[in-house]
Design an enzyme around this catalytic site. Structure first.
Site, PDB file in Angstrom:
ATOM      1  N   ARG A  47       0.814  -1.216   0.000  1.00 13.14           N
ATOM      2  CA  ARG A  47       0.000   0.000   0.000  1.00 13.14           C
ATOM      3  C   ARG A  47       0.849   1.267   0.000  1.00 13.14           C
ATOM      4  O   ARG A  47       0.639   2.142  -0.833  1.00 13.14           O
ATOM      5  CB  ARG A  47      -0.982  -0.001   1.182  1.00 13.14           C
ATOM      6  CG  ARG A  47      -1.743   1.315   1.337  1.00 13.14           C
ATOM      7  CD  ARG A  47      -2.936   1.175   2.281  1.00 13.14           C
ATOM      8  NE  ARG A  47      -2.627   0.564   3.540  1.00 13.14           N
ATOM      9  CZ  ARG A  47      -2.064   1.181   4.594  1.00 13.14           C
ATOM     10  NH1 ARG A  47      -1.745   2.454   4.507  1.00 13.14           N
ATOM     11  NH2 ARG A  47      -1.839   0.530   5.708  1.00 13.14           N
ATOM     12  N   TYR A  99     -13.862  18.767 -16.468  1.00  8.40           N
ATOM     13  CA  TYR A  99     -14.423  17.419 -16.428  1.00  8.40           C
ATOM     14  C   TYR A  99     -15.485  17.356 -15.333  1.00  8.40           C
ATOM     15  O   TYR A  99     -15.237  17.766 -14.194  1.00  8.40           O
ATOM     16  CB  TYR A  99     -13.308  16.407 -16.168  1.00  8.40           C
ATOM     17  CG  TYR A  99     -13.795  15.034 -15.792  1.00  8.40           C
ATOM     18  CD1 TYR A  99     -14.581  14.298 -16.675  1.00  8.40           C
ATOM     19  CD2 TYR A  99     -13.482  14.477 -14.556  1.00  8.40           C
ATOM     20  CE1 TYR A  99     -15.039  13.036 -16.328  1.00  8.40           C
ATOM     21  CE2 TYR A  99     -13.938  13.221 -14.203  1.00  8.40           C
ATOM     22  CZ  TYR A  99     -14.711  12.504 -15.093  1.00  8.40           C
ATOM     23  OH  TYR A  99     -15.168  11.249 -14.743  1.00  8.40           O
ATOM     24  N   ASP A 171      -4.950  19.898 -15.199  1.00 15.42           N
ATOM     25  CA  ASP A 171      -5.338  18.582 -15.679  1.00 15.42           C
ATOM     26  C   ASP A 171      -4.816  18.471 -17.111  1.00 15.42           C
ATOM     27  O   ASP A 171      -5.341  19.092 -18.034  1.00 15.42           O
ATOM     28  CB  ASP A 171      -6.860  18.436 -15.634  1.00 15.42           C
ATOM     29  CG  ASP A 171      -7.342  17.056 -16.075  1.00 15.42           C
ATOM     30  OD1 ASP A 171      -6.589  16.355 -16.770  1.00 15.42           O
ATOM     31  OD2 ASP A 171      -8.486  16.692 -15.735  1.00 15.42           O
ATOM     32  N   LYS A 196      -6.383   7.102 -19.594  1.00 18.94           N
ATOM     33  CA  LYS A 196      -6.559   7.588 -20.954  1.00 18.94           C
ATOM     34  C   LYS A 196      -5.305   7.363 -21.800  1.00 18.94           C
ATOM     35  O   LYS A 196      -4.902   6.234 -22.017  1.00 18.94           O
ATOM     36  CB  LYS A 196      -6.975   9.055 -20.919  1.00 18.94           C
ATOM     37  CG  LYS A 196      -8.125   9.362 -19.939  1.00 18.94           C
ATOM     38  CD  LYS A 196      -9.371   8.546 -20.199  1.00 18.94           C
ATOM     39  CE  LYS A 196     -10.610   9.034 -19.458  1.00 18.94           C
ATOM     40  NZ  LYS A 196     -10.547   8.975 -17.991  1.00 18.94           N
TER      41      LYS A 196
END
Length: 372
Positions: A47, A99, A171, A196
């Site tokens: 983690r 977005y 972004d 993406k």
């Protein structure tokens, strides 16, 4: 080095013990200590850290020209962790055409928690200045924006942020470091949905934050990344690293086809408006040429009529997959207002197109027959 060389070198890490050219996937969740109770490689538990994630994060920092990067299980997880690093009572300035998931996080999760935000057209620098509060901590840019492909002047907005004592976050999902490096224009943090273009094959969910400086705020985000556990799996990190190797050639090829499609659609009688930064008719075409190395592979088109006509049109397409998301090798098209839901502010006749690697003439022929 050219970006393509840099991308390959940043993700090429031969194993010094076995000599394997392709790095292995470290699936173990825990790591053994030696006889002295020491961790030989400083890995304790997957983690907080993992060899595959560490390799991906180093590659991302290299490609964007940053000091430190953090990988997350999704782009939304990356965005959420950045906002979590703020304090109740802080203020975020967000672009109007961002977005839809970003303002949804602010409104539904962080506003009840005590974070305030204002949405503003980032193209209007006077409006940006007027929207600054004493407690503004982040100015969040998205350029090109989703789905209208508006362009933000990163140099100017970064300067406004710094004058106000805030940081500028960009972004950069749509442009990728192939076409735009926000740190070169004064930004402090770059966010990516690695789902993406960075992965590029529509088979991995992921996100990332890259910091220009490894400062106190970056370390705060790093702490939250480990505590929250919103991290990608070793296999996902390995797949994204593999995708980065071909990022440059994919994005340039897709952008070339997108330019041809945009020019075709702009001249078609059934089309009301094409939103694409590579067109001379785009309001920020000159800024794109200064700030970007290419207009990218995303475009939006408004067909004449309303939602019914737009949906009828995409129903006739054969080579475009009607699906959400973007950046993969296959061309996708979607009625954006449907994807965003009943509160969408996107024009009802707008279709968002993610151009893939199919042959340009084939895609144009498919669009032509559907529009006929």
């Amino acid at each position: 080095m050219h970006f393509d060389t840099l991308a390959l070198r940043a993700t090429h890490q031969p194993d010094s013990v076995t000599g394997v050219v392709v790095p292995p996937i470290y699936l173990s969740t825990t790591y053994a200590r030696n006889e002295s109770n020491e961790l030989p490689a400083n890995y304790l538990y997957t983690r907080p850290n993992n060899p595959n994630r560490e390799a991906l994060e180093k590659a991302l920092a290299t490609l964007e020209g940053g000091a430190i990067a953090m990988a997350f299980g999704s782009g939304q997880a990356a965005t959420m962790t950045l906002f979590q690093a703020l304090s109740p009572g802080d203020h975020v300035l967000l672009s109007t055409d961002a977005y839809y998931g970003t303002p949804a996080l602010l409104e539904q999760v962080f506003h009840p928690w005590g974070l305030t935000y204002t949405r503003v057209d980032m193209r209007d620098l006077n409006a940006v200045r007027a929207s600054i509060h004493e407690n503004t901590r982040i100015i969040w840019c998205e350029t090109p924006s989703n789905p209208m492909l508006d362009i933000t002047d990163l140099q100017a907005v970064s300067q406004i942020a710094h004058e106000a004592g805030a940081i500028c976050v960009c972004d950069n999902t749509w442009a990728t470091p192939v076409l735009q490096r926000p740190f070169d224009f004064g930004c402090d943090v770059v966010m990516h949905s690695t789902t993406k273009y960075l992965n590029g094959h529509s088979d991995v969910l992921g996100g990332a934050l890259i910091f220009k400086e490894d400062n106190e705020f970056a370390q705060r985000v790093k702490l939250l990344q480990g505590l929250s556990g919103a991290v990608p799996s070793p296999f996902d990190c390995w797949l994204i690293s593999r995708g980065i190797k071909t990022l440059g050639v994919r994005v340039r090829a897709q952008s070339s086809t997108a330019q041809a499609i945009a020019e075709f659609l702009e001249g078609h009688s059934a089309v009301e408006k094409v939103h694409y930064p590579g067109l001379a008719s785009h309001a920020s075409h000159a800024l794109v040429q200064q700030q970007m190395k290419g207009p990218g592979a995303m475009l939006s088109v408004q067909v004449k009529g309303g939602a019914e006509e737009a949906i009828r049109f995409i129903g006739k397409l054969n080579l475009f997959t009607r699906a959400t998301s973007l950046g993969g090798v296959e061309s996708l098209i979607e009625h954006r207002a449907t994807a965003e839901g009943p509160n969408s502010i996107t024009p009802k006749n707008l279709l968002r197109i993610s151009v893939g690697l199919e042959y340009a003439d084939d895609l144009i022929a498919d669009l032509a027959q559907a529009l006929a």
